[in-house]
Design a protein around this motif. Structure first.
Motif, short mmCIF file in Angstrom:
data_model
loop_
_atom_site.label_atom_id
_atom_site.label_comp_id
_atom_site.label_asym_id
_atom_site.label_seq_id
_atom_site.Cartn_x
_atom_site.Cartn_y
_atom_site.Cartn_z
N PHE A 58 0.87 -1.13 0.02
CA PHE A 58 0.01 0.13 0.09
C PHE A 58 0.79 1.16 0.01
N LEU A 59 0.44 2.39 -0.91
CA LEU A 59 1.28 3.49 -0.84
C LEU A 59 0.02 4.66 -0.73
N GLN A 60 0.10 5.27 0.46
CA GLN A 60 -0.94 6.29 0.39
C GLN A 60 -0.73 7.34 -0.52
N ALA A 61 -1.48 8.13 -0.95
CA ALA A 61 -1.27 9.41 -1.85
C ALA A 61 -2.31 10.16 -2.30
N ASP A 62 -2.59 11.21 -2.14
CA ASP A 62 -3.67 12.03 -3.05
C ASP A 62 -3.24 12.37 -4.33
N VAL A 63 -3.72 11.84 -5.10
CA VAL A 63 -3.56 11.75 -6.71
C VAL A 63 -3.73 13.29 -7.15
N THR A 64 -4.16 14.33 -6.47
CA THR A 64 -4.30 15.68 -7.09
C THR A 64 -3.09 16.46 -6.29
N ASP A 65 -2.11 15.83 -5.64
CA ASP A 65 -1.25 16.63 -4.98
C ASP A 65 0.35 16.07 -5.56
N ALA A 66 0.92 17.08 -6.11
CA ALA A 66 2.25 16.57 -7.02
C ALA A 66 3.12 16.07 -6.16
N ASP A 67 3.47 16.67 -4.82
CA ASP A 67 4.51 16.12 -4.05
C ASP A 67 4.00 14.91 -3.50
N SER A 68 2.83 14.66 -3.25
CA SER A 68 2.40 13.21 -2.91
C SER A 68 2.51 12.20 -3.86
N VAL A 69 2.08 12.38 -5.13
CA VAL A 69 2.27 11.46 -6.18
C VAL A 69 3.78 11.35 -6.37
#
Ligand code: NAP
Length: 257
Positions: A58-69
């Motif tokens: 599992f990798l948590q990320a918000d797909v709308t956030d460039a740093d997170s992605v």
């Protein structure tokens, strides 16, 4: 084992179609990188895969956030060393005709459904280009092809995803990368259950109306779309490039009356 030795990253895989695809891909031998905004739901998908003997993380990320992605892609490549398949699945619904939609609600739907396809693609494609190989599946919807009442923001984003898919395919074909789109009809997932609750005074009557517009007479199941995603992810679809794949119970090309 149609995805033996492949690594697949699926966004929004903590629920619905994304989860079904993660489980299906893992059964076919893929190592699945399960992304979701919601950590508990994403981890549950990973546990389900592990308990049936599959490989997933599992990798948590918000797909709308460039740093997170970017962080997610970096960690995915560190853990798995390659990404063969990117399934841009995460999405949210949007209800209302243009005059009913608040600007911030419009922006939210566009951010998740369109920027949420752009960002993971932007950061995975250079890796695929380097390897001269890759496979991207973008989640559109049959609403890209037909008008449905009070779905302006949602249809705008899903139409854009279909157009983007074709454009991406032209840009990345020289690198051995295929890009195709999935166009599901109404599939019974938490997304649709919430849409029915929020949009209609009588969700049961709305459900019956939706069923009646399908030639199949019923809604689709997440597994129906997962099977189509598996076909696109596998080499069996190697001659499909920039194509829409309809999984819609006949709603686009058929008519019930
Ligand atoms: P779902 O059950 O709601 O699953 C979508 C998942 O995406 C959820 O786990 C959601 O997490 C996650 N997500 C939302 N925003 C995210 C973000 N910013 N970053 C990472 N993850 C995020 O929906 P579904 O029905 O399986 O739909 C999956 C895709 O299929 C969507 O793109 C949808 O538009 C498309 N589609 C669905 C249907 C249908 O009838 N179900 C038809 C055509 C197309 P949260 O719950 O935490 O928000």
């Amino acid at each position: 084992m149609r995805l033996q030795d492949k690594t697949a990253l699926i966004t929004g895989a903590g629920s619905g179609i994304g989860r079904a695809a993660a489980e299906r891909f893992a059964k076919e031998g893929a190592t699945v990188i399960v992304n979701d905004l919601d950590e508990s739901k994403g981890r549950e998908t990973v546990e389900r895969i592990a308990s049936s003997g599959g490989n997933a993380l599992f990798l948590q990320a918000d797909v709308t956030d460039a740093d997170s992605v970017q962080t997610m892609i970096r960690e995915a490549l560190k853990a798995c060393s390659k990404i063969d398949v990117l399934f841009n699945n995460a999405g949210i619904s949007g209800v209302g005709a243009i005059h009913e939609i608040e600007p911030e609600d419009w922006d939210r739907v566009v951010r998740v459904n369109l920027r949420g396809v752009f960002l993971p693609s932007k950061y995975v494609l250079p890796h695929m280009m380097q390897r001269m190989s890759g496979n991207v599946i973008n989640m559109s919807s049959c609403i890209a092809e037909i008008g449905l009442a009070r779905r302006a923001s949602y249809s705008a984003t899903k139409g854009a995803v279909l157009a983007l898919t074709k454009s991406m395919q032209v840009d990345y074909a020289p690198y051995g990368i295929r890009v195709n789109a999935l166009l599901p009809g109404t599939i019974l997932t938490p997304f649709v259950e919430q849409y029915l609750r929020n949009s209609y005074e009588d969700p049961e009557a709305a459900l019956a109306a939706i069923k009646s517009r399908q030639l199949s007479g019923d809604l689709g199941k997440p597994e129906d779309v997962a099977n189509a995603a598996l076909f696109l992810a596998s080499d069996e679809s190697k001659f499909m490039m920039g194509s829409p794949l309809y999984v819609d119970g006949g709603v686009v090309f058929g008519k019930n009356a």
